[in-house]
Design an enzyme around this catalytic site. Structure first.
Site: not given
Length: 507
Positions: A41, A367, A74-75
């Site tokens: 994550d 997530d 998020t990445t």
């Protein structure tokens, strides 16, 4: 230039975790105990980094915000922002002023967003279709995480849990319990609420139509609670009297609690043997030491209040549920409340081989839950797998051709940065990214094309058939946050280290 370097270094760090074939990172803490976290994550990785470079901190910040806001992507945010900076660096080297680049990026972002808006699918009218959309989104989100092996199973869990919320984005009502043992496939969703406690001795093991009083009060014997108080007595019988009085106070308290007409009492603090006996005699189930999250959630779920004084029973809202019973999961006994007030509540029990696995499974599931609950509110859906990026890049390219002046370079750079995401997805899968992205671009020049990168077969595939979709809200957040972050770092021309404020000597 220092600000660019730091930000780009961060991008290269999380770049490898992007996409279904992305790798995980092991984070080892430098503190005592050397705790180890295995995660994929982006936000978790970046939160744990220790960094001095101010520009890198901006990137970490956007990934945190993305995590809080929509939960996934998020990445991608960090990667996109980093690529934008990398392109900007080349432009600055070619003597284009940062402000020109920024205004170009602004135009490009607006154009990209409109390109997405024209292509969204909205199935909120048709419940069946919408549910299958949710399943696809959940499976896409989970496919880059550790749960990708059993993603159908977990996607089903997540969709069921979110559908029960009926549109609220409050994930508090979904409780996740982690129990080591078994395999990930043994995880299940349980309607109702599970408290990780055992039932005390000599108390009813099963209660129907329970009335629950949730409390936060001390149920140890009421000693004289004044610090340093001493009581002098002149005979043993006086001591017995004092002890008798203490017991009497306790008995009085228990009587008051029983007067609420309850048959289950959950307390945050410990309950001594004596009051426990009294409760057992009255046929009331007493649970002690419920952890604080458990208590708050239990009160929320059963519709009761947390009480700490018991003088006026009529003003306290009691919680209700149909059945309270003891269940076994693995080795442990837990208490299961079913048929609770809030129909939205449910518990997901995760099983797995090790703690690291469970932690990562919980993060991934969280997530998925975030994304789904956002999608239930904003029902627009896009295809995934690098398809949105290619669509955006094509539109942005066309804009660049129409725009006169130096801005057009910046707009072109934006489109190159967007193409970087499918490139990285392909690279992480060990495919030939240059070839694939070129094929993709060619495919996208036909109208209404659904091509994206199919990592499993290693070629360009039809995303609609493969069922790879993403939530529009996530993509939009990625696009806008990344552009803003890149803009912020571009505006900086030098980094000044400030001296700490001098304390005035007041002597």
């Amino acid at each position: 230039m220092a600000s660019f370097v730091g930000a780009i270094a961060i991008t290269d760090l999380v770049k490898t975790t992007l996409g279904p074939k992305g790798m995980d990172k092991i984070l080892q803490s430098t503190g005592r105990g050397h705790g180890v976290t295995v995660t994929n994550d982006g936000a978790t990785i970046l939160k744990s980094l220790h960094i001095d470079n101010p520009a890198a901190k901006v990137l970490i910040d956007i990934s945190k915000v993305q995590d809080d806001e929509v939960g996934d992507g998020t990445t991608s945010v960090v990667v996109l922002a980093g690529e934008l900076l990398r392109e900007a660096e080349k432009l600055v080297a070619a003597k284009i002023h940062p402000m020109t680049i920024i205004s170009g990026y602004r135009m490009a972002a607006e154009c990209a967003r409109n390109a997405l808006l024209q292509r969204v699918v909205d199935n909120k009218e048709d419940a069946e279709k919408f549910k299958s959309d949710l399943m696809k989104i959940a499976m896409t989100t989970l496919s880059s995480k550790i749960l990708s092996q059993d993603k159908e199973h977990f996607a089903q869990l997540a969709v069921d849990a979110v559908m029960r919320l009926k549109g609220s984005t409050n994930l508090e009502a979904i409780q996740i319990i982690k129990k080591p043992g078994g395999s990930l496939k043994d995880s299940f969703l349980d309607e109702g609420f599970i408290l990780d406690k055992k039932i005390g001795l000599g108390q009813p093991k099963r209660i129907e139509n329970a009335k629950i009083l949730v409390a936060n009060t001390a149920m140890d014997t009421d000693k004289v609670k004044i610090y340093g108080a001493r009581v002098r007595v002149d005979s043993m019988s006086k001591v017995a009297e004092i002890e008798g009085a203490e017991k009497e106070k306790m008995r009085e308290k228990v009587r008051k609690i029983i007067a609420h007409g309850i048959n289950c009492f959950v307390n945050r603090q410990l309950i001594y043997n004596f009051p426990e006996e009294l409760f057992a005699d009255a046929g009331i189930l007493a649970i002690e030491h419920a952890d604080f999250d458990g208590i708050e959630r239990l009160a929320l779920v059963t519709g009761g209040d947390i009480a700490s004084t018991f003088d006026n029973p009529e003003s306290v809202k009691l919680g209700h549920c149909k059945v309270i019973e003891e269940i076994m999961i693995g080795e442990d006994k837990l208490i299961h409340f079913s048929g609770v007030e809030m129909g939205q509540a449910c518990t997901i029990v995760l099983r797995g081989a090790s703690h690291h696995m469970l932690d990562e499974a919980e993060r991934s599931l969280h997530d998925a839950l975030c994304v789904l609950s956002q999608t239930v509110n904003d029902t627009r859906v896009l295809l995934g797998g690098g398809w949105p990026e290619m669509i955006m890049s094509k539109e942005v390219d066309e804009l660049a051709r129409k725009t006169p002046g130096k801005k057009s370079h910046a707009i072109e750079a934006f489109s190159r940065a967007l193409v970087a995401i499918p490139t990285i997805i392909a690279d992480n899968a060990g495919l030939d990214s240059a070839d694939l992205v070129a094929q993709l671009r060619a495919a996208h020049h036909k109208e209404g094309c659904n091509a994206g990168i199919d990592v499993i077969s290693g070629s360009v595939g039809d995303m609609a058939e493969l069922g790879i979709s993403e939530s529009f809200k996530v993509k939009q957040a990625v696009l806008l946050s990344a552009t803003e972050a890149a803009e912020m770092i571009l505006r900086v021309d030098e980094i000044i280290t400030c001296a700490p404020r001098q304390r005035e000597d007041r002597m």
